[in-house]
Scaffold this motif. Sequence first.
Motif, PDB file in Angstrom:
ATOM      1  N   ILE A  56       2.928   0.756  -6.290  1.00  0.00           N
ATOM      2  CA  ILE A  56       1.733  -0.272  -5.763  1.00  0.00           C
ATOM      3  C   ILE A  56       0.835   0.489  -5.070  1.00  0.00           C
ATOM      4  CG2 ILE A  56       1.272  -2.017  -4.216  1.00  0.00           C
ATOM      5  CD1 ILE A  56       4.076  -3.262  -5.155  1.00  0.00           C
ATOM      6  N   LYS A  57       1.241   1.407  -4.198  1.00  0.00           N
ATOM      7  CA  LYS A  57       0.023   2.034  -3.656  1.00  0.00           C
ATOM      8  C   LYS A  57      -0.777   2.948  -4.327  1.00  0.00           C
ATOM      9  CE  LYS A  57       0.452   6.321  -0.613  1.00  0.00           C
ATOM     10  NZ  LYS A  57       1.283   7.182   0.294  1.00  0.00           N
ATOM     11  N   ASN A  58      -0.266   3.777  -5.636  1.00  0.00           N
ATOM     12  CA  ASN A  58      -0.906   4.626  -6.129  1.00  0.00           C
ATOM     13  C   ASN A  58      -1.985   3.695  -6.862  1.00  0.00           C
ATOM     14  OD1 ASN A  58       0.086   7.032  -5.419  1.00  0.00           O
ATOM     15  ND2 ASN A  58       1.706   6.884  -7.071  1.00  0.00           N
ATOM     16  N   GLU A  59      -1.595   2.550  -7.510  1.00  0.00           N
ATOM     17  CA  GLU A  59      -2.509   1.845  -8.182  1.00  0.00           C
ATOM     18  C   GLU A  59      -3.624   1.424  -7.108  1.00  0.00           C
ATOM     19  OE1 GLU A  59      -1.050  -1.246 -11.240  1.00  0.00           O
ATOM     20  OE2 GLU A  59       0.574   0.087 -11.573  1.00  0.00           O
ATOM     21  N   ALA A  60      -3.186   0.806  -6.082  1.00  0.00           N
ATOM     22  CA  ALA A  60      -4.215   0.432  -5.101  1.00  0.00           C
ATOM     23  C   ALA A  60      -5.083   1.462  -5.047  1.00  0.00           C
ATOM     24  CB  ALA A  60      -3.684  -0.209  -3.835  1.00  0.00           C
ATOM     25  N   LEU A  61      -4.820   2.756  -4.460  1.00  0.00           N
ATOM     26  CA  LEU A  61      -5.428   3.805  -4.136  1.00  0.00           C
ATOM     27  C   LEU A  61      -6.401   4.285  -5.348  1.00  0.00           C
ATOM     28  CD1 LEU A  61      -3.144   6.117  -2.084  1.00  0.00           C
ATOM     29  CD2 LEU A  61      -4.911   4.618  -1.370  1.00  0.00           C
TER      30      LEU A  61
ATOM     31  N   GLU B 158      -5.286   6.413   2.069  1.00  0.00           N
ATOM     32  CA  GLU B 158      -3.885   6.474   2.167  1.00  0.00           C
ATOM     33  C   GLU B 158      -3.152   6.190   3.256  1.00  0.00           C
ATOM     34  OE1 GLU B 158      -0.766   9.480  -0.238  1.00  0.00           O
ATOM     35  OE2 GLU B 158      -2.794  10.461   0.208  1.00  0.00           O
ATOM     36  N   LYS B 159      -3.795   6.655   4.402  1.00  0.00           N
ATOM     37  CA  LYS B 159      -3.047   6.539   5.877  1.00  0.00           C
ATOM     38  C   LYS B 159      -3.017   4.829   6.013  1.00  0.00           C
ATOM     39  CE  LYS B 159      -4.417  11.049   7.780  1.00  0.00           C
ATOM     40  NZ  LYS B 159      -5.414  11.459   8.677  1.00  0.00           N
ATOM     41  N   ILE B 160      -3.910   4.289   5.734  1.00  0.00           N
ATOM     42  CA  ILE B 160      -4.121   2.759   5.992  1.00  0.00           C
ATOM     43  C   ILE B 160      -3.064   2.163   5.148  1.00  0.00           C
ATOM     44  CG2 ILE B 160      -5.487   0.682   5.814  1.00  0.00           C
ATOM     45  CD1 ILE B 160      -7.983   2.719   6.189  1.00  0.00           C
ATOM     46  N   ALA B 161      -2.962   2.611   3.900  1.00  0.00           N
ATOM     47  CA  ALA B 161      -1.960   1.834   3.133  1.00  0.00           C
ATOM     48  C   ALA B 161      -0.361   2.129   3.409  1.00  0.00           C
ATOM     49  CB  ALA B 161      -2.050   2.659   1.585  1.00  0.00           C
ATOM     50  N   ASP B 162      -0.305   3.258   3.860  1.00  0.00           N
ATOM     51  CA  ASP B 162       1.121   3.404   4.324  1.00  0.00           C
ATOM     52  C   ASP B 162       1.392   2.641   5.420  1.00  0.00           C
ATOM     53  OD1 ASP B 162       1.640   5.731   2.595  1.00  0.00           O
ATOM     54  OD2 ASP B 162       1.024   7.131   3.837  1.00  0.00           O
ATOM     55  N   ARG B 163       0.460   2.455   6.401  1.00  0.00           N
ATOM     56  CA  ARG B 163       0.561   1.482   7.698  1.00  0.00           C
ATOM     57  C   ARG B 163       1.042   0.192   7.174  1.00  0.00           C
ATOM     58  NH1 ARG B 163      -4.041   2.311  10.471  1.00  0.00           N
ATOM     59  NH2 ARG B 163      -4.839   0.177   9.873  1.00  0.00           N
TER      60      ARG B 163
ATOM     61  N   LYS C 224       4.296  -0.213   5.602  1.00  0.00           N
ATOM     62  CA  LYS C 224       5.451  -0.258   6.551  1.00  0.00           C
ATOM     63  C   LYS C 224       5.596  -1.596   6.949  1.00  0.00           C
ATOM     64  CE  LYS C 224       6.030   4.298   8.597  1.00  0.00           C
ATOM     65  NZ  LYS C 224       5.404   5.382   9.549  1.00  0.00           N
ATOM     66  N   GLN C 225       4.400  -2.133   7.255  1.00  0.00           N
ATOM     67  CA  GLN C 225       4.376  -3.543   7.968  1.00  0.00           C
ATOM     68  C   GLN C 225       4.779  -4.796   6.984  1.00  0.00           C
ATOM     69  OE1 GLN C 225       0.546  -3.883   9.368  1.00  0.00           O
ATOM     70  NE2 GLN C 225       0.851  -2.704  11.083  1.00  0.00           N
ATOM     71  N   ASN C 226       4.511  -4.462   5.726  1.00  0.00           N
ATOM     72  CA  ASN C 226       4.727  -5.550   4.832  1.00  0.00           C
ATOM     73  C   ASN C 226       5.011  -4.842   3.445  1.00  0.00           C
ATOM     74  OD1 ASN C 226       4.940  -7.975   3.009  1.00  0.00           O
ATOM     75  ND2 ASN C 226       2.747  -8.322   3.178  1.00  0.00           N
TER      76      ASN C 226
ATOM     77  N   ILE D 256      -0.549  -5.573  -4.888  1.00  0.00           N
ATOM     78  CA  ILE D 256      -1.638  -4.510  -5.082  1.00  0.00           C
ATOM     79  C   ILE D 256      -2.883  -4.945  -4.957  1.00  0.00           C
ATOM     80  CG2 ILE D 256      -3.111  -3.245  -6.778  1.00  0.00           C
ATOM     81  CD1 ILE D 256      -0.546  -3.045  -8.453  1.00  0.00           C
ATOM     82  N   GLU D 257      -3.185  -6.262  -5.154  1.00  0.00           N
ATOM     83  CA  GLU D 257      -4.441  -6.928  -4.694  1.00  0.00           C
ATOM     84  C   GLU D 257      -4.676  -7.323  -3.399  1.00  0.00           C
ATOM     85  OE1 GLU D 257      -2.406  -8.246  -7.109  1.00  0.00           O
ATOM     86  OE2 GLU D 257      -3.405  -7.898  -9.033  1.00  0.00           O
ATOM     87  N   GLU D 258      -3.288  -7.744  -2.638  1.00  0.00           N
ATOM     88  CA  GLU D 258      -3.443  -7.614  -1.374  1.00  0.00           C
ATOM     89  C   GLU D 258      -3.548  -6.532  -0.504  1.00  0.00           C
ATOM     90  OE1 GLU D 258       0.469  -9.704  -0.855  1.00  0.00           O
ATOM     91  OE2 GLU D 258      -0.358 -11.465  -0.947  1.00  0.00           O
TER      92      GLU D 258
END
Length: 194
Positions: free
Chosen positions: A149-154, A168-173, A176-178, A183-185
């Motif tokens: 999901i992260k790779n497709e979003a990035l 990437e840093k924002i995606a990781d955060r 972690k929270q959710n 991918i869309e969200e």
Amino acid sequence: MIYSLRGLVQELTPTFVVVDVNGIGYYVSVSLQTSQNLKLNSEVFLYIQQIIREDAHLLFGFFTKEEKEMFNLLISVNGVGPVSALILLSSLSLSDAANAILSGNSAIIQKVKGIGVKTAERIIIDLRDKVGGFSISEEKLSNLVNNKIKNEALSALEVLGISRKVSEKIADRILKQNPEVSIEELVKEILKNI
């Protein structure tokens, strides 16, 4: 013997997938867990268990090696066929199935369609010593899904001209929270936080 398939998802349902490998379509039965990790027209790699009978050559596909191992353990139990094993893997996560077997909780296993009291008890007796390592693998599976999901979003954000380092840093955060974010969200949330 077919060990694995890599190809394009040509057809996708909750119970089977057709994988196109160089123009040949392979009909592969899958669990819901595996089917949820696949996307139509995208590349896929599946671990395969081939079962050959007089009247059919059947292929069963798995997103992770651990799921394939659990499937093989289940079909080794007298009275559990490949279809029942797939239904069990669709109804319970690997860790839930392993925990039910380890704790001797036949009620959870009996909730699975087609598995009665005797079969549930046989599964527990036959597999209790063999399923210890499966509680961990569920975490690996969710990490695999999160990375995808992260790779497709990035990648989507890169197309929009946003550097991978920034997002990437924002995606990781956010992950972690959710961890259940789509991918869309994830893309929307990253855009909000830039």
